[in-house]
Motif scaffolding. Sequence first.
Motif, PDB file in Angstrom:
ATOM      1  N   ILE A  83      53.714  44.317  43.786  1.00 30.74           N
ATOM      2  CA  ILE A  83      54.293  43.315  44.697  1.00 30.74           C
ATOM      3  C   ILE A  83      54.300  43.872  46.122  1.00 30.74           C
ATOM      4  N   LEU A  84      54.611  45.159  46.220  1.00 32.28           N
ATOM      5  CA  LEU A  84      54.614  45.803  47.533  1.00 32.28           C
ATOM      6  C   LEU A  84      53.222  45.723  48.164  1.00 32.28           C
ATOM      7  N   PRO A 125      45.829  38.320  47.422  1.00 37.91           N
ATOM      8  CA  PRO A 125      46.660  39.417  46.897  1.00 37.91           C
ATOM      9  C   PRO A 125      47.549  39.027  45.717  1.00 37.91           C
ATOM     10  N   LYS A 126      47.801  37.727  45.533  1.00 31.28           N
ATOM     11  CA  LYS A 126      48.695  37.389  44.410  1.00 31.28           C
ATOM     12  C   LYS A 126      48.053  37.699  43.048  1.00 31.28           C
ATOM     13  N   MET A 153      49.593  34.450  29.935  1.00 29.03           N
ATOM     14  CA  MET A 153      50.879  33.751  30.026  1.00 29.03           C
ATOM     15  C   MET A 153      51.475  33.864  31.427  1.00 29.03           C
ATOM     16  N   PHE A 154      51.236  35.007  32.079  1.00 22.88           N
ATOM     17  CA  PHE A 154      51.764  35.179  33.432  1.00 22.88           C
ATOM     18  C   PHE A 154      51.151  34.147  34.378  1.00 22.88           C
ATOM     19  N   VAL A 155      49.842  33.938  34.255  1.00 27.31           N
ATOM     20  CA  VAL A 155      49.182  32.943  35.127  1.00 27.31           C
ATOM     21  C   VAL A 155      49.755  31.558  34.853  1.00 27.31           C
ATOM     22  N   MET A 171      37.731  39.294  39.157  1.00 24.68           N
ATOM     23  CA  MET A 171      37.597  40.690  39.581  1.00 24.68           C
ATOM     24  C   MET A 171      38.875  41.194  40.256  1.00 24.68           C
ATOM     25  N   GLY A 172      39.623  40.262  40.867  1.00 24.56           N
ATOM     26  CA  GLY A 172      40.890  40.636  41.526  1.00 24.56           C
ATOM     27  C   GLY A 172      41.859  41.268  40.532  1.00 24.56           C
TER      28      GLY A 172
END
Lengths: 299, 387
Positions: free
Chosen positions: A209-210, B117-118, B313-315, B365-366
């Motif tokens: 998160i950082l 970045p998320k 599940m997080f997505v 790829m992220g």
Amino acid sequence: MIKSNKTIRFSGALIALVLGLFAGNTYAQSTRDLRINELLVINDSNYVDDYGQHCAWFEVFNSAYNTVDIGGSYLTNDPANPTKYYIPKGDPITQIPPRNYLVFYADNVPTRGILHLNFTLDETNYLAIYEGNGKNLIDAIKFGPQSPDVSFGRLTDGNHEWGFLEKTTPLANNYTGTIVSAGEKFVEMDPYGVGMAVIAMSVVFAALILLYIVFKNTKRLYSINFKKLFSREPTKEAVAEIASEVEISGEVNAAIAMALYLYISELHDHEEAILTIKKVSRTYSPWSSKIYGLRNQLR
Amino acid sequence: MEHSGNFLTFITDHLQQFFTYTAFANVTAGHIIMICVGLAFIYLAIAKEYEPMLLIPIGFGILVGNIAFLPGLKIGIYESGSVLNYLYFGVLQGIYPPLIFLGIGAMTDFSALISNPKLMLIGAAAQLGIFGAYAIALLLGFSPSEAGAIAIIGGADGPTAIFLSSKLAPELMGAIAISAYSYMALVPVIQPPVMRLLTTKKERLIRMKPPRSVSKVEKVLFPIIGMLLTCFIVPSGLPLLGMLFFGNLLKESGVTKRLADTAKGPMIDIVTILIGLTVGASTQATTFLTAKSVGIFALGAASFIIATFGGVMFVKIINIFLKEGNKMNPLIGNAGVSAVPDSARVSQVVGLEYDKTNHLLMHAMGPNVAGVIGSAVAAGILLGFLS
């Protein structure tokens, strides 16, 4: 902009504060990591030296995770004379391996080798190690009356808590109870791994998160005008002065208004001119050729 | 005549003695089983092209490690002074994994992650596999250190698994490494059913915004800031994270091309050969074929499934909070397990099954590279708590 500057300054101050608060111990990985670990002042029937004699001894512990050479340092039992005994340099015996020990004999017979000192422990009830410059104190202990064959030492190696030890442990761990590993301690409190999952996932998330926060704002970060940020903010008077400098006179305003009026009133719905594409042919001339006008690329 | 009789006895005695030295005299059923496993690895690598760069050295290493011999000749990988033992030193002391991470850093493009970045958070969520496997391992009676070492298989990262197991449970390292690499090779088989089970058809068709272009400054800043932030939080991950980000800086700085080329070329190749061969050879049947190894394989499969579950599940959960048009395709959730680039390729392949024009590779790829960072951080945490 002013708001973001304030935020950045506030964040900077906050980071400095957090670092200041949480800054931990520094680990020197040098002679500064040596600790007087255990001593036996009255040795009636305990550990014998390399001459088979019972004499006072003390143990030095290397708390670092690298080998430390105690050679070149000083030992003393007199606070007024820090350089009482010089430990010779260059002897392999003075190299203390990581988390290991070296025993010195305080028998006042230095002719028996470099581990035999020129003082005893019962004279002053004080013992210290000094760095090679004879000024910087590495470790010292002032101890009280001692019992025969009972050693006085740190309850666990290198720790600050001292006491009489159940067993004398020259060249060995001072703590002689059952040692529970960090993992076993952890599992005692968290037998099903739920705590581990919660803590570890929180840390993994916190780290990423950082990174997320930083990289979401990276563009903003490097587009900050640091010159402007760190220059002094202008005072009210200076702002007023700048404002008065840029104040535009009435004549200029009138000229701008006239120009705008003319521009707007000259707009047409239908233009009379015709827009077209027409090929313009030019005859070749070496005088206008680019190959003669440009320099060749250097090789 | 008597002399010739003696000579014949001499010859037969020595032939018999020689026979005792041969593998035929010392071979056990365990060795045969392990040789079959090694051959299976080589077959999968050549015929199916499952992670050939890893499975060929490991598979051949298994063959090398399971040639039965009389102990004491300084031959075996566990015999002090043998050549294989010297090469194995790099595994035991955790030298090879950080060098591999250096190469991975030099060949990884973090642009997909920087542009969105998320996606990093998916890489964090998929580490659930590690801690799920840790809990199950504790329930099965493994010691805390063993459970931690086994759990890291869920990070789907071979070098990290070898690094952590060499520190926490060196005796299980062979089984852990083999398990980790086997399941990494089997990612295209393990993950798709879990992904299909957890997603609806509508979700699988979600189109994601194309990633924005990333400036050079951002690319240069990423390894520097990334290393500082992650290592300040988990200093025990320094050998892996430090080398990963260092390799990436060599690549992105643009002024150390030669160093980056060496790191991602000859150096990583050499280390991969050494690590693959020695890890394979460490599976000597006499030390490898135990009930614990079987347990490790079972836990490895479980950890991969849990990791895939965590990521997908997080997505889905994050999508609840995202506006229409900004939603993420849950099929990239599996890529949070770091097996680079296989798990991202799985996202792409499964995505294309439902929409031939929906290319998820760049998006996947992220989380995929975030998974590498996440698993190294997780390894650091386990090392910090359990060593």
